[in-house]
Design a protein around this motif. Structure first.
Motif, PDB file in Angstrom:
ATOM      1  N   ALA A 139       0.836  -1.214   0.000  1.00 51.93           N
ATOM      2  CA  ALA A 139       0.000   0.000   0.000  1.00 51.93           C
ATOM      3  C   ALA A 139       0.859   1.248   0.000  1.00 51.93           C
ATOM      4  N   TYR A 140       1.932   1.217   0.763  1.00 56.49           N
ATOM      5  CA  TYR A 140       2.804   2.389   0.845  1.00 56.49           C
ATOM      6  C   TYR A 140       3.480   2.652  -0.498  1.00 56.49           C
ATOM      7  N   ILE A 141       4.014   1.583  -1.098  1.00 57.44           N
ATOM      8  CA  ILE A 141       4.742   1.740  -2.365  1.00 57.44           C
ATOM      9  C   ILE A 141       3.812   2.159  -3.489  1.00 57.44           C
ATOM     10  N   VAL A 142       2.661   1.439  -3.567  1.00 60.15           N
ATOM     11  CA  VAL A 142       1.724   1.751  -4.647  1.00 60.15           C
ATOM     12  C   VAL A 142       1.194   3.175  -4.511  1.00 60.15           C
ATOM     13  N   SER A 143       0.813   3.539  -3.261  1.00 55.22           N
ATOM     14  CA  SER A 143       0.281   4.880  -3.048  1.00 55.22           C
ATOM     15  C   SER A 143       1.309   5.941  -3.397  1.00 55.22           C
ATOM     16  N   HIS A 144       2.533   5.692  -2.997  1.00 52.55           N
ATOM     17  CA  HIS A 144       3.591   6.671  -3.271  1.00 52.55           C
ATOM     18  C   HIS A 144       3.867   6.768  -4.760  1.00 52.55           C
ATOM     19  N   ASP A 145       3.927   5.623  -5.452  1.00 52.17           N
ATOM     20  CA  ASP A 145       4.254   5.621  -6.881  1.00 52.17           C
ATOM     21  C   ASP A 145       3.128   6.163  -7.739  1.00 52.17           C
ATOM     22  N   LEU A 146       1.880   6.065  -7.253  1.00 50.75           N
ATOM     23  CA  LEU A 146       0.757   6.586  -8.040  1.00 50.75           C
ATOM     24  C   LEU A 146       0.659   8.105  -7.976  1.00 50.75           C
ATOM     25  N   LYS A 147       1.290   8.688  -6.990  1.00 50.12           N
ATOM     26  CA  LYS A 147       1.218  10.136  -6.840  1.00 50.12           C
ATOM     27  C   LYS A 147       1.795  10.856  -8.063  1.00 50.12           C
ATOM     28  N   ALA A 148       2.917  10.369  -8.545  1.00 45.61           N
ATOM     29  CA  ALA A 148       3.604  11.058  -9.655  1.00 45.61           C
ATOM     30  C   ALA A 148       2.745  11.124 -10.920  1.00 45.61           C
ATOM     31  N   PRO A 149       2.219   9.989 -11.441  1.00 47.40           N
ATOM     32  CA  PRO A 149       1.384  10.103 -12.655  1.00 47.40           C
ATOM     33  C   PRO A 149       0.112  10.916 -12.427  1.00 47.40           C
ATOM     34  N   LEU A 150      -0.436  10.872 -11.222  1.00 41.53           N
ATOM     35  CA  LEU A 150      -1.626  11.673 -10.949  1.00 41.53           C
ATOM     36  C   LEU A 150      -1.303  13.166 -11.002  1.00 41.53           C
ATOM     37  N   ARG A 151      -0.154  13.524 -10.444  1.00 44.15           N
ATOM     38  CA  ARG A 151       0.237  14.929 -10.522  1.00 44.15           C
ATOM     39  C   ARG A 151       0.426  15.350 -11.968  1.00 44.15           C
ATOM     40  N   ALA A 152       0.982  14.439 -12.775  1.00 44.21           N
ATOM     41  CA  ALA A 152       1.187  14.747 -14.191  1.00 44.21           C
ATOM     42  C   ALA A 152      -0.149  14.932 -14.913  1.00 44.21           C
ATOM     43  N   ILE A 153      -1.115  14.055 -14.621  1.00 48.08           N
ATOM     44  CA  ILE A 153      -2.435  14.168 -15.251  1.00 48.08           C
ATOM     45  C   ILE A 153      -3.109  15.467 -14.822  1.00 48.08           C
ATOM     46  N   SER A 154      -2.990  15.800 -13.529  1.00 52.08           N
ATOM     47  CA  SER A 154      -3.604  17.027 -13.035  1.00 52.08           C
ATOM     48  C   SER A 154      -3.010  18.254 -13.710  1.00 52.08           C
ATOM     49  N   SER A 155      -1.667  18.258 -13.813  1.00 56.07           N
ATOM     50  CA  SER A 155      -0.992  19.399 -14.454  1.00 56.07           C
ATOM     51  C   SER A 155      -1.349  19.495 -15.933  1.00 56.07           C
ATOM     52  N   LEU A 156      -1.371  18.334 -16.599  1.00 53.86           N
ATOM     53  CA  LEU A 156      -1.685  18.324 -18.033  1.00 53.86           C
ATOM     54  C   LEU A 156      -3.099  18.808 -18.293  1.00 53.86           C
ATOM     55  N   SER A 157      -4.039  18.357 -17.482  1.00 48.85           N
ATOM     56  CA  SER A 157      -5.423  18.799 -17.676  1.00 48.85           C
ATOM     57  C   SER A 157      -5.560  20.297 -17.406  1.00 48.85           C
ATOM     58  N   GLN A 158      -4.791  20.812 -16.457  1.00 43.33           N
ATOM     59  CA  GLN A 158      -4.811  22.243 -16.166  1.00 43.33           C
ATOM     60  C   GLN A 158      -4.269  23.050 -17.346  1.00 43.33           C
ATOM     61  N   TRP A 159      -3.178  22.544 -17.960  1.00 46.30           N
ATOM     62  CA  TRP A 159      -2.594  23.247 -19.112  1.00 46.30           C
ATOM     63  C   TRP A 159      -3.552  23.248 -20.302  1.00 46.30           C
ATOM     64  N   ILE A 160      -4.142  22.081 -20.550  1.00 48.43           N
ATOM     65  CA  ILE A 160      -5.069  22.003 -21.680  1.00 48.43           C
ATOM     66  C   ILE A 160      -6.255  22.931 -21.468  1.00 48.43           C
ATOM     67  N   SER A 161      -6.751  22.930 -20.240  1.00 50.85           N
ATOM     68  CA  SER A 161      -7.903  23.779 -19.939  1.00 50.85           C
ATOM     69  C   SER A 161      -7.575  25.255 -20.137  1.00 50.85           C
ATOM     70  N   GLU A 162      -6.351  25.634 -19.746  1.00 52.18           N
ATOM     71  CA  GLU A 162      -5.968  27.037 -19.871  1.00 52.18           C
ATOM     72  C   GLU A 162      -5.633  27.406 -21.309  1.00 52.18           C
ATOM     73  N   ASP A 163      -4.898  26.525 -22.031  1.00 52.11           N
ATOM     74  CA  ASP A 163      -4.446  26.852 -23.393  1.00 52.11           C
ATOM     75  C   ASP A 163      -5.571  26.795 -24.422  1.00 52.11           C
ATOM     76  N   TYR A 164      -6.539  25.915 -24.185  1.00 51.59           N
ATOM     77  CA  TYR A 164      -7.601  25.741 -25.182  1.00 51.59           C
ATOM     78  C   TYR A 164      -8.975  26.139 -24.619  1.00 51.59           C
ATOM     79  N   GLU A 165      -8.956  27.034 -23.645  1.00 52.04           N
ATOM     80  CA  GLU A 165     -10.205  27.407 -23.002  1.00 52.04           C
ATOM     81  C   GLU A 165     -11.216  27.980 -23.989  1.00 52.04           C
ATOM     82  N   GLU A 166     -10.746  28.799 -24.947  1.00 48.93           N
ATOM     83  CA  GLU A 166     -11.663  29.442 -25.890  1.00 48.93           C
ATOM     84  C   GLU A 166     -12.231  28.454 -26.899  1.00 48.93           C
ATOM     85  N   GLN A 167     -11.572  27.307 -27.083  1.00 45.00           N
ATOM     86  CA  GLN A 167     -12.032  26.334 -28.072  1.00 45.00           C
ATOM     87  C   GLN A 167     -13.029  25.322 -27.477  1.00 45.00           C
TER      88      GLN A 167
END
Length: 518
Positions: A299-327
């Motif tokens: 649980a510790y390893i999986v939880s810790h290792d899942l944090k990184a891709p989740l942060r990446a998905i969160s950041s990516l969705s934020q960028w897309i939302s900001e860059d393509y907001e008008e579209q």
């Protein structure tokens, strides 16, 4: 004073062949004889060699009811033994005893038909020159002895029944180490019958070969000093049965002193099955502990290792939302907002799992925690808007606890009270009472309440009462609270009334005991 023993009759004038009907009076030849014979405590009868009674003292009348006038001249077996519980051959053997002695105890009949226990001793009556003159009989009432003997026998029978019905083997040995008692359970456990082992030393039966020498030395040491480290306590040792199979037993030895002799009562229980169960349980516990540790690590390893891709998905969705907001149209914007919400929920869930897996693994140190300061700080952090009222008493105690754990407990309960409250004004009350062994705290709200059937469910991990689309929740918070409280020896429960509110009550011991098996 003249020695009266000189006048004791040795050769009274006795008709030796045939009774002639004459009364024998010993006083003529031996003036003091009758007085002596009449006053002895036992019944005395003298008979000639044929069996005719020629003398009977007063005590005989007391015992049998027959006056001496009724007895003198009759054969010994006619009246005196007429009611005796003896075979005819035995009665005949008591007549004309010329050599040896006879001693009998039997039930006799009084003249009035009353039964009495008779002790009869018969021996030859001879002159100083050795001439056989007849038989002397000594009678006595031994009813009180027989009654005592009966009581003893009954008590022995009761004791034997109790010993034989015992679930433990009961063995008694004397100070020579030889077995004197061996109950039925001992027969079942060790395989020898009582007749086979009585008189045999305990070393030659149930003591394993490798322990015989130390047993014998310990036994000898006790007899010399009266001290023995193995006495009067419960021990777990090895024993052997008739087939020389070694197995574990639980043993208690009690020394008993009767006069100058010692006896030893041993109470023995075969614990083979219990030891096997204990070994099986220990093995299962070790396997469970290992599996639990592996699960926590996972649980510790999986939880810790899942944090990184989740942060990446969160950041990516934020960028897309900001860059393509008008579209994006409104529906697209809503979908992206939903995506980011799901990512945040997953992140919180992973954080919850990570925190849950850490309980008992890290940061378990105990400190003095000022709960007044701690709860006030949590209040300041949670009250971020209007419509929230949190009441805290001014005398919350300082406790011995882990500070991080205490913060998790109060913060989870207080934040839940805010999150799930359905009233226009959210009212939360923190309180406590002192106990002899622990403090009892509560966090009370005026929210919707919780149905009683869910009182246990909400403390299980990943369980929520409302859909996650309605309220962002991971179902981990209350599980963390319960596990944390249990870790330090506390407990938590609910008191709730629908549409009125809920109270979460929990205990913090005065002296927390870390329980790492939860």
């Amino acid at each position: 004073m003249k020695d009266q023993s000189e006048n004791f009759p040795t050769t009274p004038s006795l008709p030796l062949k045939k009774w002639d009907g004459l009364k024998i009076d010993l006083s003529e030849q031996y003036p003091d004889a009758n007085a002596l014979l009449e006053n002895i405590d036992e019944g005395l009868i003298i008979a000639d060699p044929i069996g005719h009674i020629i003398f009977s003292n007063n005590r005989v009348e007391d015992l049998t009811g027959f006056h001496k006038e009724e007895l003198v001249g009759t054969l010994i077996d006619q009246k005196l033994l007429s009611g005796a519980d003896l075979a005819e051959e035995t009665k005949k053997e008591l007549i004309g005893i010329e050599h040896g002695k006879r001693e009998l105890t039997f039930e006799n009949k009084h003249k009035k038909g009353i039964a009495w226990w008779t002790s009869l001793k018969a021996s030859p009556f001879k002159s100083p020159e050795g001439k056989y003159l007849g038989v002397i009989y000594i009678l006595d009432d031994v009813g009180h002895y027989k009654q005592a003997e009966k009581v003893v026998q009954e008590n022995d029978a009761k004791m034997r029944a109790i010993i034989d019905s015992a679930l433990d083997a009961v063995i008694v040995i004397n100070q020579e180490g030889k077995i004197t008692e061996w109950n039925s359970q001992a027969e079942q456990i060790f395989g020898w019958s009582a007749d086979e082992v009585k008189g045999v030393t305990i070393s030659d039966t149930i003591i394993p070969r490798q322990y015989k020498s130390s047993h014998d030395k310990g036994f000898e040491h006790f007899l010399k000093t009266g001290e023995g480290p193995a006495l009067n306590q419960r021990l777990e040792i090895k024993a052997v049965n008739r087939l020389d199979r070694e197995f574990p037993i639980e043993l208690t030895i009690i020394p008993i002193q009767l006069g100058e002799e010692y006896f030893f009562s041993a109470f023995i229980r075969d614990i083979s099955q219990r030891k096997a169960q204990e070994e099986k349980r220990e093995k299962l516990l070790n396997q469970l502990a290992q599996a639990n540790a592996e699960l926590k690590d996972f649980a510790y390893i999986v939880s810790h290792d899942l944090k990184a891709p989740l942060r990446a998905i969160s950041s990516l969705s934020q960028w897309i939302s900001e860059d393509y907001e008008e579209q994006f149209d409104e529906e697209g914007k809503q979908q992206f907002a939903l995506l980011r919400g799901r990512v945040n929920r997953m992140s919180e869930l992973i954080t919850g799992i990570l925190n849950y897996s850490k309980i008992g693994r890290v940061n378990t140190e105990i400190y003095h925690v000022n709960l007044q300061t701690l709860v006030e700080e949590i209040k300041e952090m949670l009250v971020i808007g209007e419509g929230i009222e949190i009441t805290i008493p001014k005398e919350l105690p300082t406790v011995s606890y882990n500070k991080v754990s205490a913060q998790q407990i109060f913060q989870n309960l207080m934040s839940n009270a805010i999150k799930y409250n359905d009233k226009e004004t959210c009212k939360i009350e923190v309180g406590f009472t002192h106990g002899s062994h622990h403090h009892t705290f509560w966090v009370k709200d005026n929210g919707p309440g919780i149905d009683e059937k869910y009182h246990d469910k909400i403390f299980k991990i990943f369980q929520t009462l409302r859909p996650r689309d309605e309220v962002e929740a991971t179902g981990v918070g209350l599980s963390i609270v319960k596990k944390t409280l249990n870790l330090f020896g506390g407990n938590i429960w609910i008191e709730s009334e629908l549409d009125t509110g809920t109270s979460f009550l929990f205990t913090i011991p005065h002296e927390p005991q870390l329980n790492l098996e939860i």
